[in-house]
Design a protein around this motif. Structure first.
Motif, mmCIF file in Angstrom:
data_model
loop_
_atom_site.group_PDB
_atom_site.id
_atom_site.type_symbol
_atom_site.label_atom_id
_atom_site.label_comp_id
_atom_site.label_asym_id
_atom_site.label_seq_id
_atom_site.Cartn_x
_atom_site.Cartn_y
_atom_site.Cartn_z
ATOM 1 N N ASP A 24 0.803 -1.231 0.000
ATOM 2 C CA ASP A 24 0.000 0.000 0.000
ATOM 3 C C ASP A 24 0.832 1.276 0.000
ATOM 4 N N GLU A 25 2.157 1.155 -0.070
ATOM 5 C CA GLU A 25 2.989 2.352 -0.157
ATOM 6 C C GLU A 25 2.839 2.959 -1.556
ATOM 7 N N ARG A 26 2.709 4.264 -1.604
ATOM 8 C CA ARG A 26 2.497 4.948 -2.876
ATOM 9 C C ARG A 26 3.833 5.189 -3.579
ATOM 10 N N LEU A 27 3.889 4.833 -4.866
ATOM 11 C CA LEU A 27 5.089 5.101 -5.653
ATOM 12 C C LEU A 27 5.128 6.580 -6.041
ATOM 13 N N PRO A 28 6.307 7.102 -6.330
ATOM 14 C CA PRO A 28 6.411 8.520 -6.704
ATOM 15 C C PRO A 28 5.589 8.826 -7.952
ATOM 16 N N ALA A 29 5.120 10.056 -8.028
ATOM 17 C CA ALA A 29 4.403 10.485 -9.220
ATOM 18 C C ALA A 29 5.323 10.440 -10.433
ATOM 19 N N HIS A 30 4.751 10.259 -11.605
ATOM 20 C CA HIS A 30 5.524 10.024 -12.823
ATOM 21 C C HIS A 30 6.495 11.166 -13.122
ATOM 22 N N ARG A 31 6.010 12.393 -13.155
ATOM 23 C CA ARG A 31 6.839 13.512 -13.613
ATOM 24 C C ARG A 31 8.014 13.797 -12.661
ATOM 25 N N PRO A 32 7.790 13.894 -11.330
ATOM 26 C CA PRO A 32 8.936 14.128 -10.436
ATOM 27 C C PRO A 32 9.974 13.016 -10.509
ATOM 28 N N HIS A 61 -7.240 5.225 -9.906
ATOM 29 C CA HIS A 61 -7.507 6.437 -10.685
ATOM 30 C C HIS A 61 -7.621 7.657 -9.773
ATOM 31 N N GLY A 62 -6.847 8.669 -10.097
ATOM 32 C CA GLY A 62 -6.889 9.910 -9.345
ATOM 33 C C GLY A 62 -6.059 9.919 -8.089
ATOM 34 N N ARG A 63 -5.492 8.782 -7.711
ATOM 35 C CA ARG A 63 -4.712 8.716 -6.473
ATOM 36 C C ARG A 63 -3.256 8.335 -6.704
ATOM 37 N N GLY A 64 -2.993 7.464 -7.678
ATOM 38 C CA GLY A 64 -1.616 7.087 -7.955
ATOM 39 C C GLY A 64 -1.430 5.590 -8.054
ATOM 40 N N THR A 65 -0.179 5.163 -7.918
ATOM 41 C CA THR A 65 0.202 3.749 -8.042
ATOM 42 C C THR A 65 0.718 3.262 -6.701
#
Length: 445
Positions: A24-32, A61-65
């Motif tokens: 459940d850890e969120r991966l970094p956003a694509h652009r950064p 969707h809308g939250r991330g990976t």
């Protein structure tokens, strides 16, 4: 050289599997992340897509990976060693079957010993089932056995009186290797390719021992362990050689799940010399230990005392459940559901392991990673360390002098939810090995 997306996917996958990145850890956003690594945003997008196909992450969707794999040091070993289909019968379905049987079962099934080859009515039912897989046989020619292994044992016992040695694929089913060795048969391994046993290899062995008769053991469909499947030409060539040298054939058809005129059973091509073995365990349920043996007509009578001597009687309840499921359509629906599940799981295996694994020509719940012996043993050991059980790399060797080997994955005995993690760990175990495989180039000699 791997692309930036592939390198990023491997790095992140390693962190997920090692527990650096937790469930459940969120991966970094694509652009950064792309800016930080100096790569394109598209590369990050493709890397995340690779991880999602492997079942290591999930996108919201809308939250991330987010990481989808739970890292738990206390979790049980993931079993990719036991070759069996996943369970298809729920508690409710089994209860419904037992309730029906309680109302209609014949008490005579439980009060007497069954005939050696099974009750004739049950043999009729099995003969009808086999007809749906392209095998036409009269019920009185068919013997019911306690699974395929007993059928193989009986076939070897009867054939042993007429042959002096055995030929098998270079890699083959360990249970049959044990049966032939126990019968005192020397086994000659024959080289294989993507279509099974090579005719030239078989001919060289048979011609080299003229005057001696052989028994040839073959799995023409979804060969265990390599998944090789014989096309029509290969089947005809093998049968022609067995006729030329008067060799007997044991055909292991436990992975055949439908009738395909382009891939007929060997017994339909050479009924006079083929012992045909089938089973319900691989295509319905592992707990339904009912097999079928169709011997050549001239050896049928000798099979009865051999079957009786093996003293493995099919449980009356198993007979009753087989009859119920085949008559009310349950067996056919389960067979179709298992086929669909095999397709789904094979697609996942190919997606995660890519060119490490041979793409099969048919469908079952095992896959093959061809590797040299030393590398195969190391992959098995590394997978074990990562929490995945695999069979020993030498378990399937048909005899001495076999050069090619590999690793068999049996992916029916884990839940579909756990399968991506198990496959990702196998991929990690393979990661330091070089080379790719294909159906055309696979060779075992």
């Amino acid at each position: 050289m791997a692309s930036p997306a592939e390198r990023l996917a491997e790095a992140l996958g390693g962190d997920i599997l090692s527990g650096v990145l937790r469930e459940d850890e969120r991966l970094p956003a694509h652009r950064p992340l792309a800016w930080q690594l100096g790569i394109g945003v598209g590369s990050v997008t493709r890397a995340y897509a690779i991880l999602e196909r492997r079942g290591l992450v999930r996108s919201v969707h809308g939250r991330g990976t987010f990481v989808a794999v739970r890292h738990d040091a206390a979790r049980p070993m993931l079993d990719l060693a036991t070759n069996m289909p996943p369970p298809m019968f729920s508690d409710r379905a089994l209860a419904r079957t037992l309730n029906r049987l309680a109302k209609h079962v014949d008490p005579g099934l439980f009060n007497i010993y069954p005939p050696v080859a099974g009750h004739l009515e049950h043999r009729r039912i099995m003969a009808h089932w086999l007809a749906g897989m392209g095998v036409a046989v009269a019920p009185d020619r068919l013997l019911l056995t306690g699974g395929a292994q007993q059928a193989l044992n009986v076939a070897v016992h009867v054939a042993r009186q007429h042959v002096s040695y055995a030929v098998a694929e270079a890699q083959t089913y360990p249970g049959m290797l044990g049966a032939m060795r126990q019968a005192g048969l020397a086994i000659r391994p024959a080289a294989m390719d993507g279509h099974g046993m090579r005719p030239a290899a078989l001919e060289a062995i048979l011609a080299g021992r003229r005057g001696e008769r052989a028994i040839v053991y073959l799995t023409p469909e979804m060969h265990n362990p390599t998944t090789a499947t014989m096309d029509l030409r290969r089947r005809r060539d093998i049968v022609a050689l067995c006729r030329k040298f008067d060799a007997l054939i044991v055909e292991d058809a436990v992975y055949v799940h439908r009738d395909d005129p382009a891939r007929p059973a060997l017994m339909t091509l050479a009924p006079e010399r083929t012992f045909h073995v089938s089973s319900l365990s691989k295509i319905l349920s592992p707990g339904l230990r009912i097999g079928a043996l169709i011997p050549p007509e001239r050896y049928a009578e000798a099979c009865l005392p051999a079957l009786l001597a093996s003293s493995l009687m099919i449980a009356p309840l198993s007979y009753a459940m087989m009859a119920q499921w085949m008559q009310d359509g349950t067996a056919e629906s389960v067979r179709a559901a298992l086929h669909a599940e095999a397709v789904r799981r094979q697609d996942l295996v190919l997606s995660v392991l890519g060119t490490w694994v041979v793409k099969p020509a048919s469908h079952a719940f095992h896959a093959w990673l061809p590797l040299p012996a030393g590398q195969a043993a190391r992959v098995v050991a590394q997978a074990q360390a990562l929490g995945v059980a695999l069979p020993p790399s030498d378990a399937f060797l048909g005899g001495e002098g076999v050069k090619g080997t590999g690793v068999r994955l049996a992916f029916g005995n884990v839940t579909f939810r756990a399968l991506p993690e198990a496959l990702a760990r196998v991929r990690q175990a393979c990661a330091d090995k070089a080379g790719k495989v294909s159906r055309d180039t696979m060779a075992i000699s």
